[in-house]
Scaffold this motif. Structure first.
Motif, PDB file in Angstrom:
ATOM      1  N   THR A 254      -9.978   0.264  -1.030  1.00  0.00           N
ATOM      2  CA  THR A 254      -9.900   0.320  -2.690  1.00  0.00           C
ATOM      3  C   THR A 254     -10.746   1.257  -3.243  1.00  0.00           C
ATOM      4  O   THR A 254     -12.114   1.448  -2.583  1.00  0.00           O
ATOM      5  CB  THR A 254      -9.868  -1.039  -3.303  1.00  0.00           C
ATOM      6  OG1 THR A 254     -11.088  -1.486  -3.101  1.00  0.00           O
ATOM      7  CG2 THR A 254      -8.799  -1.740  -2.916  1.00  0.00           C
ATOM      8  N   CYS A 255     -10.113   1.840  -4.176  1.00  0.00           N
ATOM      9  CA  CYS A 255     -11.164   3.042  -4.469  1.00  0.00           C
ATOM     10  C   CYS A 255     -12.336   2.406  -5.419  1.00  0.00           C
ATOM     11  O   CYS A 255     -11.967   1.211  -6.232  1.00  0.00           O
ATOM     12  CB  CYS A 255     -10.168   3.838  -5.648  1.00  0.00           C
ATOM     13  SG  CYS A 255     -11.453   4.961  -6.705  1.00  0.00           S
ATOM     14  N   PRO A 256     -13.801   2.816  -5.102  1.00  0.00           N
ATOM     15  CA  PRO A 256     -14.731   2.188  -5.836  1.00  0.00           C
ATOM     16  C   PRO A 256     -14.554   2.364  -7.484  1.00  0.00           C
ATOM     17  O   PRO A 256     -15.415   1.631  -8.192  1.00  0.00           O
ATOM     18  CB  PRO A 256     -15.958   2.578  -5.331  1.00  0.00           C
ATOM     19  CG  PRO A 256     -15.392   3.299  -4.139  1.00  0.00           C
ATOM     20  CD  PRO A 256     -14.059   3.809  -4.319  1.00  0.00           C
ATOM     21  N   THR A 257     -14.012   3.512  -7.627  1.00  0.00           N
ATOM     22  CA  THR A 257     -13.995   3.760  -9.230  1.00  0.00           C
ATOM     23  C   THR A 257     -12.688   2.930 -10.063  1.00  0.00           C
ATOM     24  O   THR A 257     -13.177   2.371 -11.171  1.00  0.00           O
ATOM     25  CB  THR A 257     -13.664   5.236  -9.417  1.00  0.00           C
ATOM     26  OG1 THR A 257     -14.743   6.065  -8.766  1.00  0.00           O
ATOM     27  CG2 THR A 257     -13.541   5.688 -10.856  1.00  0.00           C
ATOM     28  N   CYS A 258     -11.627   3.105  -9.507  1.00  0.00           N
ATOM     29  CA  CYS A 258     -10.676   2.471 -10.339  1.00  0.00           C
ATOM     30  C   CYS A 258      -9.954   1.049  -9.578  1.00  0.00           C
ATOM     31  O   CYS A 258      -9.080   0.493 -10.156  1.00  0.00           O
ATOM     32  CB  CYS A 258      -9.477   3.452 -10.645  1.00  0.00           C
ATOM     33  SG  CYS A 258      -8.633   3.803  -9.202  1.00  0.00           S
ATOM     34  N   ASN A 259     -10.582   0.875  -8.418  1.00  0.00           N
ATOM     35  CA  ASN A 259     -10.047  -0.330  -7.577  1.00  0.00           C
ATOM     36  C   ASN A 259      -8.534  -0.298  -7.084  1.00  0.00           C
ATOM     37  O   ASN A 259      -8.125  -1.280  -6.821  1.00  0.00           O
ATOM     38  CB  ASN A 259     -10.141  -1.693  -8.373  1.00  0.00           C
ATOM     39  CG  ASN A 259     -11.049  -2.533  -7.944  1.00  0.00           C
ATOM     40  OD1 ASN A 259     -11.945  -1.886  -7.013  1.00  0.00           O
ATOM     41  ND2 ASN A 259     -10.900  -3.666  -8.457  1.00  0.00           N
ATOM     42  N   SER A 260      -7.862   0.653  -7.069  1.00  0.00           N
ATOM     43  CA  SER A 260      -6.628   0.818  -6.702  1.00  0.00           C
ATOM     44  C   SER A 260      -6.501   1.284  -5.281  1.00  0.00           C
ATOM     45  O   SER A 260      -7.756   1.568  -4.693  1.00  0.00           O
ATOM     46  CB  SER A 260      -5.687   1.948  -7.375  1.00  0.00           C
ATOM     47  OG  SER A 260      -6.058   3.178  -7.107  1.00  0.00           O
ATOM     48  N   LYS A 261      -5.483   0.999  -4.493  1.00  0.00           N
ATOM     49  CA  LYS A 261      -5.313   1.356  -2.856  1.00  0.00           C
ATOM     50  C   LYS A 261      -5.593   2.846  -2.647  1.00  0.00           C
ATOM     51  O   LYS A 261      -4.922   3.491  -3.707  1.00  0.00           O
ATOM     52  CB  LYS A 261      -4.181   0.705  -2.476  1.00  0.00           C
ATOM     53  CG  LYS A 261      -4.349  -0.926  -2.010  1.00  0.00           C
ATOM     54  CD  LYS A 261      -2.801  -1.096  -1.502  1.00  0.00           C
ATOM     55  CE  LYS A 261      -2.806  -2.745  -1.581  1.00  0.00           C
ATOM     56  NZ  LYS A 261      -1.269  -3.096  -1.258  1.00  0.00           N
TER      57      LYS A 261
ATOM     58  N   TYR B  43     -11.077  10.252  -1.090  1.00  0.00           N
ATOM     59  CA  TYR B  43     -10.548  10.717  -2.169  1.00  0.00           C
ATOM     60  C   TYR B  43      -9.356   9.771  -2.744  1.00  0.00           C
ATOM     61  O   TYR B  43      -8.549   9.103  -1.949  1.00  0.00           O
ATOM     62  CB  TYR B  43      -9.612  12.124  -2.085  1.00  0.00           C
ATOM     63  CG  TYR B  43      -9.029  12.309  -2.982  1.00  0.00           C
ATOM     64  CD1 TYR B  43      -9.518  13.196  -4.066  1.00  0.00           C
ATOM     65  CD2 TYR B  43      -7.651  12.497  -3.166  1.00  0.00           C
ATOM     66  CE1 TYR B  43      -8.801  13.681  -5.229  1.00  0.00           C
ATOM     67  CE2 TYR B  43      -6.784  13.052  -4.128  1.00  0.00           C
ATOM     68  CZ  TYR B  43      -7.356  13.629  -5.235  1.00  0.00           C
ATOM     69  OH  TYR B  43      -6.728  14.010  -6.055  1.00  0.00           O
ATOM     70  N   CYS B  44      -9.257   9.520  -4.100  1.00  0.00           N
ATOM     71  CA  CYS B  44      -8.491   8.509  -4.680  1.00  0.00           C
ATOM     72  C   CYS B  44      -7.272   9.263  -5.469  1.00  0.00           C
ATOM     73  O   CYS B  44      -7.454  10.163  -6.128  1.00  0.00           O
ATOM     74  CB  CYS B  44      -9.258   7.630  -5.587  1.00  0.00           C
ATOM     75  SG  CYS B  44      -7.897   6.644  -6.505  1.00  0.00           S
ATOM     76  N   PRO B  45      -6.021   9.031  -4.834  1.00  0.00           N
ATOM     77  CA  PRO B  45      -4.829   9.681  -5.500  1.00  0.00           C
ATOM     78  C   PRO B  45      -4.583   9.512  -6.728  1.00  0.00           C
ATOM     79  O   PRO B  45      -3.935  10.037  -7.664  1.00  0.00           O
ATOM     80  CB  PRO B  45      -3.797   9.344  -4.493  1.00  0.00           C
ATOM     81  CG  PRO B  45      -4.142   8.213  -3.896  1.00  0.00           C
ATOM     82  CD  PRO B  45      -5.404   7.968  -3.902  1.00  0.00           C
ATOM     83  N   LYS B  46      -4.993   8.223  -7.257  1.00  0.00           N
ATOM     84  CA  LYS B  46      -4.815   7.618  -8.695  1.00  0.00           C
ATOM     85  C   LYS B  46      -5.765   8.317  -9.861  1.00  0.00           C
ATOM     86  O   LYS B  46      -5.334   8.939 -10.598  1.00  0.00           O
ATOM     87  CB  LYS B  46      -4.740   6.111  -8.731  1.00  0.00           C
ATOM     88  CG  LYS B  46      -4.108   5.658  -9.797  1.00  0.00           C
ATOM     89  CD  LYS B  46      -4.010   4.186  -9.825  1.00  0.00           C
ATOM     90  CE  LYS B  46      -3.765   3.672 -11.177  1.00  0.00           C
ATOM     91  NZ  LYS B  46      -3.855   2.349 -11.246  1.00  0.00           N
ATOM     92  N   CYS B  47      -7.009   8.159  -9.492  1.00  0.00           N
ATOM     93  CA  CYS B  47      -8.070   8.456 -10.375  1.00  0.00           C
ATOM     94  C   CYS B  47      -8.779   9.998 -10.098  1.00  0.00           C
ATOM     95  O   CYS B  47      -9.306  10.434 -10.911  1.00  0.00           O
ATOM     96  CB  CYS B  47      -9.150   7.822 -10.648  1.00  0.00           C
ATOM     97  SG  CYS B  47     -10.254   7.150  -9.328  1.00  0.00           S
ATOM     98  N   LYS B  48      -8.127  10.249  -8.869  1.00  0.00           N
ATOM     99  CA  LYS B  48      -8.585  11.706  -8.432  1.00  0.00           C
ATOM    100  C   LYS B  48     -10.100  11.948  -8.494  1.00  0.00           C
ATOM    101  O   LYS B  48     -10.716  13.016  -8.593  1.00  0.00           O
ATOM    102  CB  LYS B  48      -7.927  12.810  -9.192  1.00  0.00           C
ATOM    103  CG  LYS B  48      -6.367  12.652  -9.445  1.00  0.00           C
ATOM    104  CD  LYS B  48      -5.826  13.749 -10.017  1.00  0.00           C
ATOM    105  CE  LYS B  48      -4.369  13.998 -10.210  1.00  0.00           C
ATOM    106  NZ  LYS B  48      -3.609  12.863  -9.701  1.00  0.00           N
TER     107      LYS B  48
HETATM  108 ZN   LIG Z   1      -9.655   5.754  -8.077  1.00  0.00          ZN
END
Ligand SMILES: [Zn+2]
Length: 54
Positions: free
Chosen positions: A8-15, A32-37
């Protein structure tokens, strides 16, 4: 397939798109997080995600 866990993303917690196994070891991976970029440098040990941004 063995038990996998999505990182999970450490910033927004999404997968993110990366999966790990219970014995996966990662040292300094730019995640790299595709959700919060956002990109976070992480390490993984015993399913624990450690953020290692410099
Ligand atoms: Zn994120």
């Amino acid at each position: 397939m063995r038990d996998t866990t999505w990182i999970t993303c450490p910033t927004c917690n999404s997968k993110t798109r990366i999966k790990i196994l219970p014995d996966t070891k990662i040292d300094s991976l730019p995640l790299y997080c595709p959700k919060c970029k956002q990109e976070n440098v992480i390490s993984v040990c015993n399913l624990k995600i450690i953020v290692n941004n410099k």
